[in-house]
Design an enzyme around this catalytic site. Sequence first.
Site, PDB file in Angstrom:
ATOM      1  N   SER A   2       0.860  -1.173   0.000  1.00 58.31           N
ATOM      2  CA  SER A   2       0.000   0.000   0.000  1.00 58.31           C
ATOM      3  C   SER A   2       0.897   1.224   0.000  1.00 58.31           C
ATOM      4  CB  SER A   2      -0.885   0.020   1.245  1.00 58.31           C
ATOM      5  OG  SER A   2      -1.377   1.342   1.423  1.00 58.31           O
ATOM      6  N   HIS A  57      -1.066  -1.060  -4.506  1.00 59.04           N
ATOM      7  CA  HIS A  57      -2.383  -0.741  -3.933  1.00 59.04           C
ATOM      8  C   HIS A  57      -2.415   0.758  -3.653  1.00 59.04           C
ATOM      9  CE1 HIS A  57      -5.928  -1.782  -1.397  1.00 59.04           C
ATOM     10  NE2 HIS A  57      -5.519  -0.785  -0.638  1.00 59.04           N
ATOM     11  N   ASP A  89      -4.459   3.936  -2.202  1.00 59.48           N
ATOM     12  CA  ASP A  89      -5.550   4.257  -1.278  1.00 59.48           C
ATOM     13  C   ASP A  89      -6.079   5.662  -1.535  1.00 59.48           C
ATOM     14  OD1 ASP A  89      -5.912   1.959   0.537  1.00 59.48           O
ATOM     15  OD2 ASP A  89      -3.772   2.277   0.891  1.00 59.48           O
ATOM     16  N   MET A 123      -8.717   8.390  -0.681  1.00 62.88           N
ATOM     17  CA  MET A 123      -9.617   8.747   0.432  1.00 62.88           C
ATOM     18  C   MET A 123     -10.160  10.151   0.202  1.00 62.88           C
ATOM     19  SD  MET A 123      -7.503   7.368   3.706  1.00 62.88           S
ATOM     20  CE  MET A 123      -6.557   5.838   3.666  1.00 62.88           C
ATOM     21  N   HIS A 167      -8.040   1.520  -4.444  1.00 59.19           N
ATOM     22  CA  HIS A 167      -9.026   1.236  -3.389  1.00 59.19           C
ATOM     23  C   HIS A 167      -9.725   2.549  -3.087  1.00 59.19           C
ATOM     24  CE1 HIS A 167      -9.478   0.132   1.191  1.00 59.19           C
ATOM     25  NE2 HIS A 167     -10.645   0.207   0.571  1.00 59.19           N
ATOM     26  N   MET A 180     -11.931   4.718  -1.210  1.00 55.72           N
ATOM     27  CA  MET A 180     -12.653   4.991   0.041  1.00 55.72           C
ATOM     28  C   MET A 180     -13.359   6.328  -0.155  1.00 55.72           C
ATOM     29  SD  MET A 180      -9.623   3.552   2.459  1.00 55.72           S
ATOM     30  CE  MET A 180      -8.461   3.655   1.114  1.00 55.72           C
ATOM     31  N   MET A 240     -11.614  -5.874   4.316  1.00 55.80           N
ATOM     32  CA  MET A 240     -10.898  -4.947   5.210  1.00 55.80           C
ATOM     33  C   MET A 240     -10.751  -5.574   6.593  1.00 55.80           C
ATOM     34  SD  MET A 240     -10.024  -2.402   3.438  1.00 55.80           S
ATOM     35  CE  MET A 240      -9.241  -1.552   4.828  1.00 55.80           C
ATOM     36  N   GLY A 256      -9.136   4.199   6.527  1.00 58.97           N
ATOM     37  CA  GLY A 256      -8.849   5.607   6.785  1.00 58.97           C
ATOM     38  C   GLY A 256      -7.391   5.883   7.105  1.00 58.97           C
ATOM     39  N   PHE A 257      -6.737   4.931   7.732  1.00 60.20           N
ATOM     40  CA  PHE A 257      -5.360   5.175   8.163  1.00 60.20           C
ATOM     41  C   PHE A 257      -4.543   3.889   8.076  1.00 60.20           C
ATOM     42  CE2 PHE A 257      -8.154   8.145  10.251  1.00 60.20           C
ATOM     43  CZ  PHE A 257      -7.535   9.367   9.986  1.00 60.20           C
ATOM     44  N   GLY A 258      -3.247   4.056   7.793  1.00 52.09           N
ATOM     45  CA  GLY A 258      -2.336   2.919   7.877  1.00 52.09           C
ATOM     46  C   GLY A 258      -1.923   2.691   9.323  1.00 52.09           C
ATOM     47  N   GLY A 259      -1.274   1.574   9.558  1.00 54.74           N
ATOM     48  CA  GLY A 259      -0.653   1.320  10.855  1.00 54.74           C
ATOM     49  C   GLY A 259      -1.583   0.867  11.963  1.00 54.74           C
ATOM     50  N   ASP A 296      -6.736  -6.378   3.398  1.00 51.81           N
ATOM     51  CA  ASP A 296      -6.077  -5.075   3.600  1.00 51.81           C
ATOM     52  C   ASP A 296      -6.283  -4.601   5.028  1.00 51.81           C
ATOM     53  OD1 ASP A 296      -5.086  -2.481   3.266  1.00 51.81           O
ATOM     54  OD2 ASP A 296      -6.768  -1.810   2.027  1.00 51.81           O
ATOM     55  N   GLY A 297      -5.162  -4.342   5.717  1.00 51.17           N
ATOM     56  CA  GLY A 297      -5.229  -3.732   7.051  1.00 51.17           C
ATOM     57  C   GLY A 297      -4.513  -4.563   8.099  1.00 51.17           C
ATOM     58  N   GLY A 298      -3.403  -4.037   8.606  1.00 48.70           N
ATOM     59  CA  GLY A 298      -2.682  -4.726   9.669  1.00 48.70           C
ATOM     60  C   GLY A 298      -2.029  -6.017   9.223  1.00 48.70           C
ATOM     61  N   GLY A 319       0.874  -2.164   4.141  1.00 55.88           N
ATOM     62  CA  GLY A 319       1.376  -0.796   4.123  1.00 55.88           C
ATOM     63  C   GLY A 319       2.584  -0.657   5.018  1.00 55.88           C
ATOM     64  N   SER A 320       2.317  -0.370   6.285  1.00 59.14           N
ATOM     65  CA  SER A 320       3.420  -0.022   7.186  1.00 59.14           C
ATOM     66  C   SER A 320       4.399  -1.181   7.381  1.00 59.14           C
ATOM     67  CB  SER A 320       2.866   0.461   8.529  1.00 59.14           C
ATOM     68  OG  SER A 320       1.837  -0.379   8.976  1.00 59.14           O
TER      69      SER A 320
HETATM   70  C1  DX5 Z   1      -6.420   1.690   5.259  1.00 56.67           C
HETATM   71  C2  DX5 Z   1      -5.919   1.400   3.882  1.00 56.67           C
HETATM   72  C3  DX5 Z   1      -4.828   0.416   3.844  1.00 56.67           C
HETATM   73  C4  DX5 Z   1      -3.592   0.827   4.609  1.00 56.67           C
HETATM   74  C5  DX5 Z   1      -2.978  -0.429   5.097  1.00 56.67           C
HETATM   75  O1  DX5 Z   1      -7.490   2.542   5.146  1.00 56.67           O
HETATM   76  O2  DX5 Z   1      -6.970   0.926   3.075  1.00 56.67           O
HETATM   77  O3  DX5 Z   1      -4.491   0.043   2.511  1.00 56.67           O
HETATM   78  O4  DX5 Z   1      -2.646   1.537   3.864  1.00 56.67           O
HETATM   79  O5  DX5 Z   1      -1.925  -0.106   5.918  1.00 56.67           O
HETATM   80  P1  DX5 Z   1      -1.386  -1.088   7.040  1.00 56.67           P
HETATM   81  O6  DX5 Z   1      -0.827  -2.293   6.315  1.00 56.67           O
HETATM   82  O7  DX5 Z   1      -0.334  -0.264   7.712  1.00 56.67           O
HETATM   83  O8  DX5 Z   1      -2.537  -1.446   7.929  1.00 56.67           O
HETATM   84 ZN    ZN Z   2      -6.392   0.074   1.115  1.00 59.48          ZN
END
Ligand code: DX5
Ligand code: ZN
Length: 226
Positions: free
Chosen positions: A17, A42, A44, A46, A75, A77, A146, A151-154, A184-186, A206-207
Amino acid sequence: MNWLPRPADGTAWVAPSLLSADFANLGPDIADLTAHGADLLHLDVMDAHFVPNLTFGPFICGAIRRLSDLPLDAHLMMTRPHDYLESFAKSGVDGLTIHVECDAPIAETLARIGDLGMKRGISLNPGTPIDSLYPYLNQVDLILVMTVQPGFGGQSFNPVGVEKIADLAARRAAGEGDFLINVDGGINDETGRLCRQAGADILVSGSWLCKAADRSAAVRALRGPG
Ligand code: DX5
Ligand code: ZN
């Protein structure tokens, strides 16, 4: 259009991501992720309405297109993705994933995405029941489960997604639809393995992946045996 087949049994495609990439140094960072084995990217998008955060739209997707030959999966959002489908098609992305919770007429929007020559994706939030997707299983190329509130990474992985992945994989095996299952997510090595074993075909990270000291090892860990 540039897309991926189903991965080999027991393995997954790896999708960084770019939310966690270095946007002040994006060309070299994408080249680095690619050299370390990323299979697709990927993106994102938003809109500060569907989610509280604001990132980028078709203009930046078009710039990323010029930086990479990998498949690009956007993606969305967004509350009103259906107002922007032509712009995203022109940007050169290969897939568009809308949320089942958005305000778009879902079936019409998926059909339009396909008519514009892109892969049709649908996503759902952790709190949305999986049966909300059942009407669309035969109308999509990609389902994005999801495992965090978007909304946010990490953020930390919510295991509610694992059951959803297994449910989708079972339905597909029973002949309902022909889609890739994306999560996607964590996602890290451990949560990625759980998702892969449940039937995920694409792991978005992502992170954990972008900030890994050894990105090659991180990609290998996500891809799994094979
Ligand atoms: C969250 C995004 C994800 C995000 C994932 O809203 O859709 O794609 O970047 O980041 P991590 O892997 O850090 O959860
Ligand atoms: Zn995403």
